[in-house]
Design a protein around this motif. Structure first.
Motif, mmCIF file in Angstrom:
data_model
loop_
_atom_site.group_PDB
_atom_site.id
_atom_site.type_symbol
_atom_site.label_atom_id
_atom_site.label_comp_id
_atom_site.label_asym_id
_atom_site.label_seq_id
_atom_site.Cartn_x
_atom_site.Cartn_y
_atom_site.Cartn_z
ATOM 1 N N PRO A 249 0.817 -1.223 0.000
ATOM 2 C CA PRO A 249 0.000 0.000 0.000
ATOM 3 C C PRO A 249 0.848 1.269 0.000
ATOM 4 O O PRO A 249 2.014 1.277 0.387
ATOM 5 C CB PRO A 249 -0.822 -0.121 1.287
ATOM 6 C CG PRO A 249 -0.055 -1.053 2.158
ATOM 7 C CD PRO A 249 0.630 -2.016 1.235
ATOM 8 N N VAL A 250 0.215 2.356 -0.444
ATOM 9 C CA VAL A 250 0.849 3.671 -0.519
ATOM 10 C C VAL A 250 0.005 4.663 0.268
ATOM 11 O O VAL A 250 -1.228 4.631 0.212
ATOM 12 C CB VAL A 250 0.981 4.134 -1.992
ATOM 13 C CG1 VAL A 250 1.496 5.561 -2.075
ATOM 14 C CG2 VAL A 250 1.894 3.200 -2.767
ATOM 15 N N ASP A 251 0.681 5.546 1.024
ATOM 16 C CA ASP A 251 -0.022 6.612 1.723
ATOM 17 C C ASP A 251 0.610 7.954 1.352
ATOM 18 O O ASP A 251 1.322 8.055 0.351
ATOM 19 C CB ASP A 251 -0.025 6.379 3.235
ATOM 20 C CG ASP A 251 1.384 6.317 3.823
ATOM 21 O OD1 ASP A 251 2.328 6.791 3.172
ATOM 22 O OD2 ASP A 251 1.530 5.792 4.950
ATOM 23 N N ALA A 252 0.368 8.972 2.152
ATOM 24 C CA ALA A 252 0.862 10.316 1.834
ATOM 25 C C ALA A 252 2.373 10.412 1.858
ATOM 26 O O ALA A 252 2.939 11.372 1.325
ATOM 27 C CB ALA A 252 0.261 11.329 2.808
ATOM 28 N N ASP A 253 3.056 9.443 2.465
ATOM 29 C CA ASP A 253 4.520 9.445 2.533
ATOM 30 C C ASP A 253 5.145 8.390 1.637
ATOM 31 O O ASP A 253 6.309 8.032 1.815
ATOM 32 C CB ASP A 253 4.975 9.227 3.979
ATOM 33 C CG ASP A 253 4.654 10.418 4.872
ATOM 34 O OD1 ASP A 253 4.817 11.556 4.376
ATOM 35 O OD2 ASP A 253 4.235 10.215 6.015
ATOM 36 N N GLY A 254 4.397 7.886 0.672
ATOM 37 C CA GLY A 254 4.939 6.904 -0.256
ATOM 38 C C GLY A 254 4.609 5.479 0.136
ATOM 39 O O GLY A 254 3.653 5.209 0.876
ATOM 40 N N MET A 255 5.411 4.540 -0.372
ATOM 41 C CA MET A 255 5.175 3.123 -0.070
ATOM 42 C C MET A 255 5.245 2.877 1.435
ATOM 43 O O MET A 255 6.172 3.324 2.104
ATOM 44 C CB MET A 255 6.197 2.246 -0.802
ATOM 45 C CG MET A 255 6.023 0.759 -0.514
ATOM 46 S SD MET A 255 7.292 -0.294 -1.257
ATOM 47 C CE MET A 255 6.657 -0.461 -2.922
ATOM 48 N N ALA A 256 4.232 2.153 1.954
ATOM 49 C CA ALA A 256 4.123 1.923 3.395
ATOM 50 C C ALA A 256 3.999 0.433 3.678
ATOM 51 O O ALA A 256 2.908 -0.067 3.960
ATOM 52 C CB ALA A 256 2.933 2.686 3.958
ATOM 53 N N PRO A 257 5.092 -0.314 3.638
ATOM 54 C CA PRO A 257 5.007 -1.754 3.900
ATOM 55 C C PRO A 257 4.785 -2.037 5.385
ATOM 56 O O PRO A 257 5.427 -1.408 6.242
ATOM 57 C CB PRO A 257 6.376 -2.266 3.451
ATOM 58 C CG PRO A 257 7.296 -1.100 3.614
ATOM 59 C CD PRO A 257 6.470 0.119 3.319
ATOM 60 N N PRO A 258 3.867 -2.935 5.715
ATOM 61 C CA PRO A 258 3.723 -3.333 7.116
ATOM 62 C C PRO A 258 5.039 -3.922 7.626
ATOM 63 O O PRO A 258 5.798 -4.540 6.873
ATOM 64 C CB PRO A 258 2.610 -4.388 7.068
ATOM 65 C CG PRO A 258 1.881 -4.123 5.789
ATOM 66 C CD PRO A 258 2.913 -3.602 4.837
ATOM 67 N N GLY A 259 5.324 -3.711 8.897
ATOM 68 C CA GLY A 259 6.591 -4.158 9.459
ATOM 69 C C GLY A 259 6.840 -5.639 9.282
ATOM 70 O O GLY A 259 7.969 -6.064 9.011
ATOM 71 N N ALA A 260 5.786 -6.436 9.420
ATOM 72 C CA ALA A 260 5.962 -7.886 9.328
ATOM 73 C C ALA A 260 6.260 -8.353 7.917
ATOM 74 O O ALA A 260 6.773 -9.471 7.721
ATOM 75 C CB ALA A 260 4.706 -8.583 9.849
ATOM 76 N N LEU A 261 5.953 -7.526 6.928
ATOM 77 C CA LEU A 261 6.128 -7.948 5.537
ATOM 78 C C LEU A 261 7.596 -8.193 5.203
ATOM 79 O O LEU A 261 7.919 -9.052 4.379
ATOM 80 C CB LEU A 261 5.531 -6.890 4.603
ATOM 81 C CG LEU A 261 5.323 -7.310 3.146
ATOM 82 C CD1 LEU A 261 4.331 -8.463 3.054
ATOM 83 C CD2 LEU A 261 4.808 -6.126 2.325
#
Length: 339
Positions: A249-261
């Motif tokens: 997923p992407v949010d206002a700060d760019g790519m946002a991978p969950p920590g567990a990923l």
């Protein structure tokens, strides 16, 4: 739709050549009971339906065409008037032009599509639809009407005068050495990327650059992280290379991978558009940049930075490139030139 002065000259020349070829049967002997005006009508109608005469193409005036084909002007007027009444032609102040009809491809799409035997790899790619023309605000297209065509033409002529037999032979695998040296200097001055000309490879476009990265830096079955949403062609390229695509997923700060990923599905390749996320437009934050670099240092993986328009100044201050040895930068020079 963008244009420049050369377009009209080249299009007119090619259109005349195409029309001469289409109308060449007019010089063949007529069949019993056939009139030349009927043959002219059928030839033009078939060429329009087959897409040989493109929509908007200007046809010669009736006097000009009659003189070129050595037939009576009334015969040309008959054919034109019948095609006008049937909607195949339109007439305006600019002359007689081919009407905009559904393309053969669009007409075929409405029918039952024939069975196509493609590879499993090709069948898994997302379909892309190209617009018939470049409309205003089309993504990835600069304002080409503002391009300095006379200056560009002068530079091209100067370059061609310097061409020798060496430029006509096989080029170096990485691209023209002079261009690579210039790009190395440009990247060092504008983007702070310290690289040698030998580390720069010139390809025919961004898609080929992504394909080379996917096939040279990863093996079929390896995992690649893509921004979601992302550049659709990048997704198709990675899938065509046999890679396992993971949507992040992407949010206002760019790519946002969950920590567990990072632990559950670590990537071999990581594809980013950090300067201006495509298509949402976010800029990768400094915190995210440092986090990605940290993970790159710890694992056997590569980051592909698609720097497609970092030379444009967006709402937020521009940031420098991600700097690390295991990062591959893709820079479409055509976008910079067109700007």
């Amino acid at each position: 739709m963008w244009h420049h002065p050369w377009n009209h000259i080249e299009c007119n020349e090619w259109s005349q050549m195409a029309l001469d070829l289409i109308l060449s049967p007019l010089q063949h002997p007529l069949l019993p009971g056939e009139a030349r005006q009927q043959r002219l009508y059928r030839l033009l109608r078939s060429a329009i339906l087959d897409g040989q005469l493109n929509a908007g193409m200007r046809l010669p005036g009736s006097r000009q065409l009659a003189g070129e084909q050595r037939m009576a002007r009334n015969g040309v007027l008959f054919a034109y008037q019948r095609l006008l009444s049937e909607g195949f032609l339109v007439a305006d102040r600019g002359g007689t032009r081919v009407a905009g009809l559904p393309s053969p491809a669009a007409a075929a799409a409405t029918a039952v599509a024939p069975e196509v035997f493609l590879s499993r790899r090709a069948a898994g790619l997302a379909a892309t639809r190209l617009p018939e023309e470049l409309l205003p605000f089309a993504p990835g297209v600069a304002d080409l009407n503002a391009f300095p065509w006379p200056i560009w033409s002068r530079f091209l002529q100067q370059a061609w005068r310097a061409v020798s037999a060496r430029q006509l032979a096989y080029a170096e695998a990485g691209g023209e050495p002079a261009l690579r040296r210039s790009l190395a200097s440009f990247l060092r001055a504008r983007r702070g990327v310290v690289c040698s000309p030998e580390q720069i490879f010139i390809v025919a476009g961004g898609q080929l650059a992504l394909d080379a990265c996917a096939r040279l830096l990863a093996d079929p079955g390896d995992r690649v992280w893509l921004e979601n949403p992302c550049y659709q062609t990048a997704r198709n390229t990675m899938r065509a290379a046999g890679l396992d695509v993971v949507d992040v997923p992407v949010d206002a700060d760019g790519m946002a991978p969950p920590g567990a990923l990072w632990h559950e599905r670590p990537p071999r390749l990581l594809y980013l558009t950090p300067s201006h996320q495509y298509p949402l437009g976010s800029v990768l934050s400094l915190e995210r940049r440092l986090a990605f670099l940290k993970h790159l240092k710890a694992g056997e993986n590569w980051l592909i930075e698609d720097d497609y328009d970092s030379d444009f100044n967006h709402v937020r201050p521009g940031r420098g490139r991600l700097r690390k040895r295991k990062i591959k930068h893709a820079k479409p020079v055509a976008t910079v030139v067109a700007a």
